[in-house]
Enzyme design. Structure first.
Site, PDB file in Angstrom:
ATOM      1  N   GLU A   1     -16.131   7.821  -0.391  1.00 16.88           N
ATOM      2  CA  GLU A   1     -15.043   7.763  -1.396  1.00 16.88           C
ATOM      3  C   GLU A   1     -16.009   8.062  -2.512  1.00 16.88           C
ATOM      4  O   GLU A   1     -17.028   7.485  -2.725  1.00 16.88           O
ATOM      5  CB  GLU A   1     -14.404   6.676  -1.612  1.00 16.88           C
ATOM      6  CG  GLU A   1     -13.328   6.428  -0.624  1.00 16.88           C
ATOM      7  CD  GLU A   1     -12.624   5.182  -0.724  1.00 16.88           C
ATOM      8  OE1 GLU A   1     -11.504   5.085  -0.187  1.00 16.88           O
ATOM      9  OE2 GLU A   1     -13.060   4.115  -1.246  1.00 16.88           O
TER      10      GLU A   1
ATOM     11  N   ASP B   1      -7.794  -4.283   2.058  1.00 20.11           N
ATOM     12  CA  ASP B   1      -8.270  -3.487   1.136  1.00 20.11           C
ATOM     13  C   ASP B   1      -8.348  -1.997   1.560  1.00 20.11           C
ATOM     14  O   ASP B   1      -9.063  -1.167   0.872  1.00 20.11           O
ATOM     15  CB  ASP B   1      -9.845  -3.799   0.742  1.00 20.11           C
ATOM     16  CG  ASP B   1     -10.655  -3.727   1.888  1.00 20.11           C
ATOM     17  OD1 ASP B   1     -10.286  -3.384   3.011  1.00 20.11           O
ATOM     18  OD2 ASP B   1     -11.981  -3.835   1.853  1.00 20.11           O
TER      19      ASP B   1
END
Lengths: 350, 350
Positions: free
Chosen positions: B66, B237
């Site tokens: 990411e 998460d």
């Protein structure tokens, strides 16, 4: 305080600007342009398997900062690049860039490198690789319109890949032409500075436009472009920035990297959204036709795409070890026990 | 071959893992956690002015890579972070990270730093900064459920910012608890390893969950949670990964970083899309209420957000010069004449 030696896995090869210049001279600029073009052509041929994320842009009043990621499923790459036209006045580069390659299987970076020089090389290699396929047979003369930072790289790549013999230089600023002509002396090209854009196009089968005009300019007007040429349009590369008169586009067969991006950033932002264009990778795989006759005008409307950067990152990864042109950066924390990050930090202070 | 000395503008300060550990010990881990929390709180207070781009994820079968960019209009920051749960078995980190800060006005990078350690610090600083505002008055005992890489950082941050005196450790793997207890010895906390999650929660006013379970697990069941506590839920998460029984969520007032992201990644992915939640920055600016009574359960459903990384990058930028914890990287090409990139490359080979 101890200085624990990081494990191999924590170290990422880093290619500085100085290392990149050493790599260019170790390999030779023309062999490197040919090698980059090979990597780019190989990746264009497997275009469909890439993860083609649009670039992620952060705009401000004075410029833009972009992240350009892509992946082939084995490697992941991204480039950081800014564009700040006003930088030149402050003695800074308009565009600076760096890039990273990572292993998709582990997520660990495997290369960090400067990409200002590398982008110049890959842009020229892409242009020449495309011209090799689209320019008319026997093309050996290029008009190089716009003699800024990209012009010498374009000229040498066309020499190395397409057999260019003569480059005819023109820029609205004669000092830029002087600079390009001086840099290209002794490199095996017949270099001809010209007094006008029209002069530079005399007898040229390849026309490269790469000017810094920020707005929709008309560097080429319709009556300047004869039949049978290949136009390599590099400078129209962001919204509101183009170089060619729309009439030229209507007379040309247009080849692009990635239509979704080119329709926003390229010359074809001047055309209807459904104007037919050919994705160049399809020419390489035989899905689409390239040049089909001698009188056709082919136009490569190039804006630069993440896959070209990815190819360049792969090329650098594969060539720095022989040349020793890198240092190892201690970029990744790598505790012996992955759960014991705190212990690693604590022991470093013992 | 000459070695031209790059100009100042071409050099970017780089903070390696070793330098980051030196910085932690130079400042002291608790003062650094307090300092980071101050920077994060300051940025939460000006939340609205940030460019909040969603994170850009590249998924594969085994993990994700990411890029997390954000900007406050003066500085631009991004973090590269991977998540590969299977890495641990191969002796690699599940998560590694690095980050960059750049000047929006020029687009030039001003800091490159490791962020594996820095992310652990900023995550703990964020949790403690939020707990300082939401935990019941006089809270001095925390249940720390999940004793992996984040647990010691969480414990020390709660000590430094909230006055925590006792941490009660539990993990499904007793070796993780042993490791955390050993690391926390002598740091001023009363450390109590526990035989069950229930035991760890005895008398705790703060409950932190940070486990590595990959699926929707129920680390906390409804009957385990009494009234008046503050829950700091760190481990849920990513999509498909949660730790709390839905019934707990229905009894709690829920505070989040950025609802658009938390509804996808956090505990509240178990709730309806319109379930009311409070953006925590609004508590800091007075736009929303925090804890309003002693019996209320407050829940910080934390997934980590780009602005926290941005704050951490600002903190590092502002503190490395005193400590001398960096080297200068020759990352940016900077020819004397910005248009003469080729000449710079050419002269390097002379």
């Amino acid at each position: 305080m101890t200085n624990p030696i990081p494990s191999d896995k924590a170290l990422v090869p880093f290619v500085s600007v100085d290392h990149m210049m050493k790599l260019v001279h170790h390999i030779g600029i023309e062999p490197m342009l040919i090698g980059l073009a090979d990597y780019i052509e190989a990746d264009f041929k497997r275009w469909e398997l890439f993860d083609k994320t649009p670039r992620v842009a952060s705009h401000s009043d004075v410029g833009v900062i972009e992240l350009m990621p892509t992946s082939d499923g084995e490697a992941y790459g991204f480039k950081y690049v800014n564009g700040h036209p006003k930088n030149t006045k402050e003695g800074l580069q308009t565009v600076t860039a760096f890039g990273l390659l990572a292993d998709v299987d582990t997520g660990y970076p495997v290369l960090l490198t400067e990409m200002t020089i590398l982008t110049a090389l890959r842009t020229a290699a892409t242009s020449a690789m495309v011209a090799k396929h689209l320019a008319p047979k026997g093309a050996d003369t290029m008009a190089m319109i716009g003699n800024g930072a990209q012009s010498e790289f374009q000229s040498l790549a066309m020499k190395a890949l397409c057999g260019l013999k003569t480059v005819q230089l023109w820029d609205s600023d004669p000092k830029a032409t002087e600079k390009a002509a001086r840099n290209l002396q002794g490199l095996g090209l017949n270099v001809v500075p010209c007094a006008s854009a029209e002069d530079s196009m005399e007898g040229a089968q390849i026309i490269t436009t790469c000017t810094a005009d920020k707005q929709c300019a008309t560097i080429l007007t319709d009556n300047m472009v004869g039949e049978g040429v290949h136009i390599n349009a590099i400078g129209g590369d962001c919204p509101g920035k183009t170089e060619l008169a729309p009439a030229i586009l209507h007379r040309s067969d247009i080849f692009v990297e990635y239509p979704e991006q080119t329709r926003i950033e390229g010359e074809i932002q001047q055309l209807d959204d459904d104007h037919p264009v050919t994705e160049f990778w399809q020419v390489l795989t035989g899905k689409a036709k390239g040049r089909t006759d001698d009188r056709q005008i082919t136009l490569f409307d190039s804006v630069g795409f993440a896959i070209e950067d990815f190819s360049a990152l792969r090329y650098v990864r594969d060539h720095i070890h022989d040349a020793g042109c890198f240092i190892e950066l201690d970029l990744l924390a790598d505790p012996d026990d992955p759960r014991d990050l705190f212990g690693m930090v604590q022991r470093a202070g013992a």
